[in-house]
Design a protein around this motif. Structure first.
Motif, PDB file in Angstrom:
ATOM      1  N   THR A  13       0.810  -1.214   0.000  1.00 51.17           N
ATOM      2  CA  THR A  13       0.000   0.000   0.000  1.00 51.17           C
ATOM      3  C   THR A  13       0.844   1.266   0.000  1.00 51.17           C
ATOM      4  OG1 THR A  13      -0.142  -0.149   2.422  1.00 51.17           O
ATOM      5  CG2 THR A  13      -1.964  -1.082   1.151  1.00 51.17           C
ATOM      6  N   TRP A  14       2.184   1.120  -0.110  1.00 49.40           N
ATOM      7  CA  TRP A  14       3.043   2.297  -0.199  1.00 49.40           C
ATOM      8  C   TRP A  14       4.258   1.976  -1.044  1.00 49.40           C
ATOM      9  CZ3 TRP A  14       8.112   3.564   0.801  1.00 49.40           C
ATOM     10  CH2 TRP A  14       8.431   4.933   0.782  1.00 49.40           C
ATOM     11  N   MET A  15       4.574   2.887  -1.960  1.00 51.52           N
ATOM     12  CA  MET A  15       5.826   2.812  -2.715  1.00 51.52           C
ATOM     13  C   MET A  15       6.421   4.212  -2.802  1.00 51.52           C
ATOM     14  SD  MET A  15       5.245   0.171  -5.922  1.00 51.52           S
ATOM     15  CE  MET A  15       7.024   0.048  -6.229  1.00 51.52           C
ATOM     16  N   GLU A  16       7.684   4.282  -3.165  1.00 55.98           N
ATOM     17  CA  GLU A  16       8.333   5.569  -3.324  1.00 55.98           C
ATOM     18  C   GLU A  16       7.731   6.338  -4.502  1.00 55.98           C
ATOM     19  OE1 GLU A  16      12.887   4.942  -1.887  1.00 55.98           O
ATOM     20  OE2 GLU A  16      12.276   3.827  -3.674  1.00 55.98           O
ATOM     21  N   PRO A  17       7.746   7.665  -4.443  1.00 53.23           N
ATOM     22  CA  PRO A  17       7.202   8.463  -5.561  1.00 53.23           C
ATOM     23  C   PRO A  17       7.855   8.136  -6.899  1.00 53.23           C
ATOM     24  CG  PRO A  17       7.612   9.852  -3.641  1.00 53.23           C
ATOM     25  CD  PRO A  17       8.193   8.509  -3.327  1.00 53.23           C
ATOM     26  N   GLN A  18       9.164   7.836  -6.882  1.00 55.58           N
ATOM     27  CA  GLN A  18       9.847   7.528  -8.140  1.00 55.58           C
ATOM     28  C   GLN A  18       9.263   6.284  -8.798  1.00 55.58           C
ATOM     29  OE1 GLN A  18      11.217   8.270  -5.257  1.00 55.58           O
ATOM     30  NE2 GLN A  18      12.946   9.673  -5.494  1.00 55.58           N
ATOM     31  N   ALA A  19       8.874   5.307  -7.976  1.00 50.54           N
ATOM     32  CA  ALA A  19       8.245   4.110  -8.526  1.00 50.54           C
ATOM     33  C   ALA A  19       6.908   4.459  -9.168  1.00 50.54           C
ATOM     34  CB  ALA A  19       8.048   3.067  -7.430  1.00 50.54           C
ATOM     35  N   GLY A  20       6.163   5.352  -8.508  1.00 49.92           N
ATOM     36  CA  GLY A  20       4.890   5.776  -9.074  1.00 49.92           C
ATOM     37  C   GLY A  20       5.058   6.481 -10.406  1.00 49.92           C
ATOM     38  N   VAL A  21       6.120   7.282 -10.538  1.00 41.35           N
ATOM     39  CA  VAL A  21       6.387   7.963 -11.801  1.00 41.35           C
ATOM     40  C   VAL A  21       6.680   6.947 -12.899  1.00 41.35           C
ATOM     41  CG1 VAL A  21       7.982   9.505 -13.008  1.00 41.35           C
ATOM     42  CG2 VAL A  21       7.174  10.086 -10.710  1.00 41.35           C
ATOM     43  N   LEU A  22       7.538   5.957 -12.589  1.00 36.97           N
ATOM     44  CA  LEU A  22       7.852   4.921 -13.575  1.00 36.97           C
ATOM     45  C   LEU A  22       6.601   4.159 -13.999  1.00 36.97           C
ATOM     46  CD1 LEU A  22      11.200   3.291 -12.386  1.00 36.97           C
ATOM     47  CD2 LEU A  22      10.767   4.370 -14.595  1.00 36.97           C
ATOM     48  N   MET A  23       5.746   3.837 -13.033  1.00 40.75           N
ATOM     49  CA  MET A  23       4.524   3.111 -13.363  1.00 40.75           C
ATOM     50  C   MET A  23       3.627   3.946 -14.265  1.00 40.75           C
ATOM     51  SD  MET A  23       3.691   1.154  -9.766  1.00 40.75           S
ATOM     52  CE  MET A  23       2.474   0.043 -10.471  1.00 40.75           C
ATOM     53  N   GLY A  24       3.561   5.254 -13.991  1.00 44.27           N
ATOM     54  CA  GLY A  24       2.769   6.133 -14.850  1.00 44.27           C
ATOM     55  C   GLY A  24       3.301   6.183 -16.271  1.00 44.27           C
ATOM     56  N   GLU A  25       4.620   6.097 -16.402  1.00 44.04           N
ATOM     57  CA  GLU A  25       5.232   6.132 -17.727  1.00 44.04           C
ATOM     58  C   GLU A  25       5.034   4.835 -18.500  1.00 44.04           C
ATOM     59  OE1 GLU A  25       8.917   9.132 -16.425  1.00 44.04           O
ATOM     60  OE2 GLU A  25       9.279   6.989 -16.762  1.00 44.04           O
TER      61      GLU A  25
ATOM     62  N   GLY B 190       2.568  -3.049 -18.463  1.00 44.38           N
ATOM     63  CA  GLY B 190       3.924  -3.371 -18.049  1.00 44.38           C
ATOM     64  C   GLY B 190       4.356  -2.640 -16.796  1.00 44.38           C
ATOM     65  N   ALA B 191       3.513  -1.756 -16.266  1.00 40.46           N
ATOM     66  CA  ALA B 191       3.917  -0.881 -15.170  1.00 40.46           C
ATOM     67  C   ALA B 191       4.397  -1.656 -13.948  1.00 40.46           C
ATOM     68  CB  ALA B 191       2.750   0.031 -14.785  1.00 40.46           C
ATOM     69  N   GLN B 192       3.656  -2.709 -13.573  1.00 39.99           N
ATOM     70  CA  GLN B 192       4.013  -3.423 -12.347  1.00 39.99           C
ATOM     71  C   GLN B 192       5.324  -4.190 -12.490  1.00 39.99           C
ATOM     72  OE1 GLN B 192       0.948  -3.202 -13.522  1.00 39.99           O
ATOM     73  NE2 GLN B 192      -0.302  -2.445 -11.836  1.00 39.99           N
ATOM     74  N   VAL B 193       5.582  -4.752 -13.667  1.00 36.63           N
ATOM     75  CA  VAL B 193       6.842  -5.458 -13.882  1.00 36.63           C
ATOM     76  C   VAL B 193       8.007  -4.478 -13.817  1.00 36.63           C
ATOM     77  CG1 VAL B 193       8.231  -6.689 -15.605  1.00 36.63           C
ATOM     78  CG2 VAL B 193       5.874  -7.394 -15.157  1.00 36.63           C
ATOM     79  N   VAL B 194       7.832  -3.307 -14.421  1.00 41.97           N
ATOM     80  CA  VAL B 194       8.862  -2.273 -14.357  1.00 41.97           C
ATOM     81  C   VAL B 194       9.088  -1.848 -12.907  1.00 41.97           C
ATOM     82  CG1 VAL B 194       9.399   0.114 -14.988  1.00 41.97           C
ATOM     83  CG2 VAL B 194       8.490  -1.459 -16.703  1.00 41.97           C
ATOM     84  N   ALA B 195       7.996  -1.713 -12.150  1.00 39.80           N
ATOM     85  CA  ALA B 195       8.126  -1.341 -10.742  1.00 39.80           C
ATOM     86  C   ALA B 195       8.843  -2.421  -9.942  1.00 39.80           C
ATOM     87  CB  ALA B 195       6.742  -1.070 -10.140  1.00 39.80           C
ATOM     88  N   GLN B 196       8.631  -3.692 -10.310  1.00 36.30           N
ATOM     89  CA  GLN B 196       9.337  -4.779  -9.621  1.00 36.30           C
ATOM     90  C   GLN B 196      10.835  -4.692  -9.881  1.00 36.30           C
ATOM     91  OE1 GLN B 196       7.882  -8.065  -7.726  1.00 36.30           O
ATOM     92  NE2 GLN B 196       9.652  -6.929  -6.987  1.00 36.30           N
TER      93      GLN B 196
END
Length: 468
Positions: free
Chosen positions: A73-85, A326-332
């Motif tokens: 339920t929490w990730m770093e903002p940078q991860a959120g940016v990558l997922m958005g991209e 692909g967002a979640q795999v990139v976040a992983q």
């Protein structure tokens, strides 16, 4: 996903629109309110659509205070940016998005190394939408391997899968969907998960495999995977039956390697054919990613792998679905790269520290008895002490919800239907400070609960908050 049906009178209800949402024409914004259960006749401004959806979602619980879910339920903002991209990239389009496919391949390689595959380069694996899909794929591989070995008897013989009664519901779904008999080892006394000897007694020539759970959702305990493999080794020596093991490491697969490195549960055991985990649980990624790995190519029958000519390239796939972001795999991959082994160890150790400390604090209140202490998964279960008769765990769960805390209360399965518990899942982001606030709220509730004439929950089935 849950199944839903539309309301009987869906045409009679519309959304309630604040006049200020209609920036240019407040009255028009009210009179043209969209319906709730059919497509509107005309578009509405994006700001209005956003506000309508946003306001309705305010009634959801606060995910950070949800002590029922294992999901991150929490990730770093940078991860959120990558997922958005990357949310517009389709994972299945390997030829269109080759670097996203490469990041998926690297994650599989990292997990094969983490789980001590004899030859990480020979291990095969894939990302999934979560552990449920990963378990389905692993079960399909077990069944197909069994069917090939027993081609002279199948489909006449009915395959079976042995597991503890504490398995996640996805295994029951697998057995139902793929017509496999589920043979479940019940709980007994203070044993709340699978017993190796009891599991072996359920095995026969039609057993496609045995599922071991590294981190039971009921109480957070590890099942004895090494003992299970040893018992199956002995069975093979006696009978010749060679039965593989699948380890459901939905949670523990991303905890034990860092906090319990001497615990032997993974591909170090020759009988372990496959392992799954949830990247979106203790893999520390937002919901939508799981992983399934097989020891080698022999463990995953080739005929289950589809080689699709897609967008100009040949693509091997093994999945129940097709398109997904692909967002979640990139976040992983970001999280693996960001933390490394030492980072994961620090995060998981902190989470386990919160769990064991909170469990100790709850035990010290005197009203509760701990079943587990959070020293395996950062998860623990507790029930009311024998002398507590004024309230039960369902009363506690209901009262904690008034303070925003979502803590599931539920009854155990056979043969411990007499036992009802509360379970607390500690995740990254649930800090010592939040745990202290939780303990303070629970402490303040106790005097009023103790004054009740009797437990107030009449329908335990309706009161339960345990569904996963």
């Amino acid at each position: 996903m849950a199944l839903h049906k539309g309301p009987e009178k869906h045409d009679e209800r519309t959304m309630s629109v604040n006049p200020f949402f209609g920036e240019a024409d407040p009255v028009g914004g009210m009179t043209e309110a969209p319906p709730t259960h059919r497509l509107p006749d005309a578009p509405i401004p994006p700001s209005t659509a956003y506000q309508l959806v946003h306001d309705e979602l305010m009634l959801d619980g606060n995910s950070r205070l949800n002590l029922a879910t294992f999901v991150t339920t929490w990730m770093e903002p940078q991860a959120g940016v990558l997922m958005g991209e990357c949310r517009d990239k389709n994972m299945i389009d390997k030829d269109e998005y080759p670097r996203t496919a490469e990041l998926e391949r690297r994650c599989v390689a990292m997990l094969a190394d983490l789980w001590n595959a004899p030859d990480p380069a020979a291990a095969v694996g894939c990302s999934t939408t979560g552990s449920s899909e990963a378990c389905m794929l692993a079960g399909m591989a077990l069944k197909r391997r069994w069917a090939k070995r027993n081609a002279d008897r199948y489909p006449g013989a009915r395959p079976n899968l042995v597991m503890g009664v504490n398995v996640q519901v996805c295994w029951e779904k697998f057995c139902n969907f793929w017509e496999v008999e589920a043979r479940q080892v019940p709980m007994e006394g203070d044993r709340f998960h699978l017993d190796p000897q009891a599991a072996v007694q359920l095995c026969d020539e039609n057993t496609i495999g045995v599922v071991g759970i590294l981190g039971s959702t009921f109480d957070g305990s590890y099942e004895p995977i090494a003992d299970l493999c040893a018992a199956l080794d002995a069975l093979q020596e006696r009978t010749g039956l060679d039965i593989p093991v699948h380890v459901d490491g939905a949670s523990g697969g991303m905890v034990a390697p860092f906090l319990d490195p001497d615990l032997v549960w993974d591909f170090r055991l020759p009988r372990v054919a496959s392992i799954n985990t949830s990247g979106h649980k203790y893999g520390l990624v937002y919901p939508g990613v799981g992983w399934a790995l097989w020891r080698d190519k022999e463990a995953l029958p080739e005929e289950l792998v589809f080689r699709v000519n897609y967008l100009g390239g040949e693509m091997p796939t093994f999945a129940l679905n097709f398109s997904r972001p692909g967002a979640q795999v990139v976040a992983q991959y970001y999280t693996f790269l960001r933390l490394g082994r030492e980072g994961y160890r620090a995060v998981q150790q902190s989470t386990r520290g919160v769990a064991t400390s909170l469990a100790g604090g709850i035990e010290a209140l005197g009203d509760f008895r701990l079943l587990t202490r959070g020293d395996e998964l950062p998860v623990f279960a507790f029930t009311t002490a024998p002398d507590v008769t004024a309230y039960d765990v369902f009363d506690v769960s209901r009262r904690l919800r008034e303070h925003g805390w979502l803590v599931p209360a539920y009854t155990f399965p056979a043969n411990r239907e007499d036992l009802s518990v509360l379970r607390v899942v500690c995740r990254n982001g649930f800090s010592h400070d939040l745990a202290d606030l939780f303990l303070d709220d629970l402490t303040r509730l106790l005097p009023e609960l103790r004054r009740q004439p009797h437990p107030l929950t009449h329908d335990r089935a309706a009161a339960t908050g345990f569904h996963h």
